[in-house]
Enzyme design. Structure first.
Site, short mmCIF file in Angstrom:
data_model
loop_
_atom_site.label_atom_id
_atom_site.label_comp_id
_atom_site.label_asym_id
_atom_site.label_seq_id
_atom_site.Cartn_x
_atom_site.Cartn_y
_atom_site.Cartn_z
N GLU A 47 -6.78 -4.30 -5.69
CA GLU A 47 -6.11 -3.15 -5.08
C GLU A 47 -5.06 -2.64 -6.05
O GLU A 47 -4.20 -3.42 -6.50
CB GLU A 47 -5.48 -3.58 -3.75
N ASP A 58 6.20 0.10 1.86
CA ASP A 58 6.34 -0.96 0.87
C ASP A 58 7.67 -1.69 1.01
O ASP A 58 8.72 -1.08 1.22
CB ASP A 58 6.23 -0.39 -0.55
#
Length: 258
Positions: A47, A58
């Site tokens: 990924e 995030d």
């Protein structure tokens, strides 16, 4: 390439180990070298994060990696070029993790053209609601690139069924509330949530967010078809502790054989 290539990562009871790397953290040559290493180490899918200035999903480790990439002048065009170059050397499926804004700023059609040139097999867009996925889903379907859905602990059964019935590749089951990052342990209800997701889709189910130890991997892999490890992989790559990454991959393989 594309959807079929990702299916192969889960065939015959295989358990997928999916490491996350931030595109351009340390430069584009470093990105290519890290992908080569992860491919050789036996990762199932890689990924690749697209750095963005407002990464709402995030945690701090991935935010810092994205900032390093942006501060170093990395662009989406440069990441695509690096992926196209390394694609000639590796077979491992590429999944991009990108926010919607970089896709729209680049131009949807242009973005997908470059995905095809770079050998990208799937994309994850964490801030794209299911109700708005037609912004990009038909174009991706035509290109045979999987739009990988995210489901969360709070997703009702009906929504999980609806989201996964129109999806390809695998289902990304978010295992914590909040942002990515290292966690010490998981609440017991996560197990029942993952089993619920598994029972309502024919796609492989991959657990992600907060998985940071071999014990986490072993715990999740007994329920799911694979795991994504992000923040911990970034830390280990940054500190050149690559043998520990190999141990994560080995933990997945051992569970597969058990």
């Amino acid at each position: 390439m594309g959807v079929e290539k990702m299916k192969a990562a889960f065939e015959n009871g295989k358990k997928a180990f999916i490491p996350y790397v931030m595109g351009g953290d340390g430069g584009l040559e470093k990105l290519k070298e890290r992908i080569r290493f992860l491919d050789e180490a036996g990762a199932s899918i890689v990924e690749i994060g697209i750095p963005f200035s407002d990464p709402v999903a995030d945690g701090p480790t991935i935010q810092r990696a994205g900032k390093r990439a942006l501060d170093g002048g990395v662009t989406l065009k440069g990441i695509f070029q690096a992926l196209a170059e390394v694609r000639k050397e590796v077979q491992i499926p590429f999944v991009l993790m990108t926010y919607l804004n970089p896709v729209l700023a680049f131009g949807k059609e242009h973005f997908i053209e470059r995905c095809l040139e770079a050998g990208v097999d799937g994309i994850i867009v964490p801030d794209l609601p299911y109700e708005e996925q037609d912004i990009i889903a038909p174009l991706l379907r035509t290109a045979n690139i999987a739009l990988i859905p995210l489901v969360t602990v709070t997703s009702p059964i009906e929504r999980i069924e609806k989201i996964t019935s129109e999806s390809e590749g695998f289902v990304y089951a978010v295992t914590v509330a909040g942002v990515t990052g290292v966690r010490q342990n998981f609440k017991e209800e996560i197990h029942s949530y993952l089993e619920k997701v598994k029972s309502h889709t024919n796609l492989p189910v991959v657990a992600g967010f907060g998985i940071s130890t071999k014990e986490h991997v072993e715990e999740m892999i007994t329920i799911c078809d694979g795991v994504v490890v992000g923040s911990k992989i970034i830390e280990l790559l940054e500190n050149e502790k690559r043998e520990e990454i190999c141990e994560f991959i080995q933990a997945t393989k051992q569970k597969e054989e058990a």
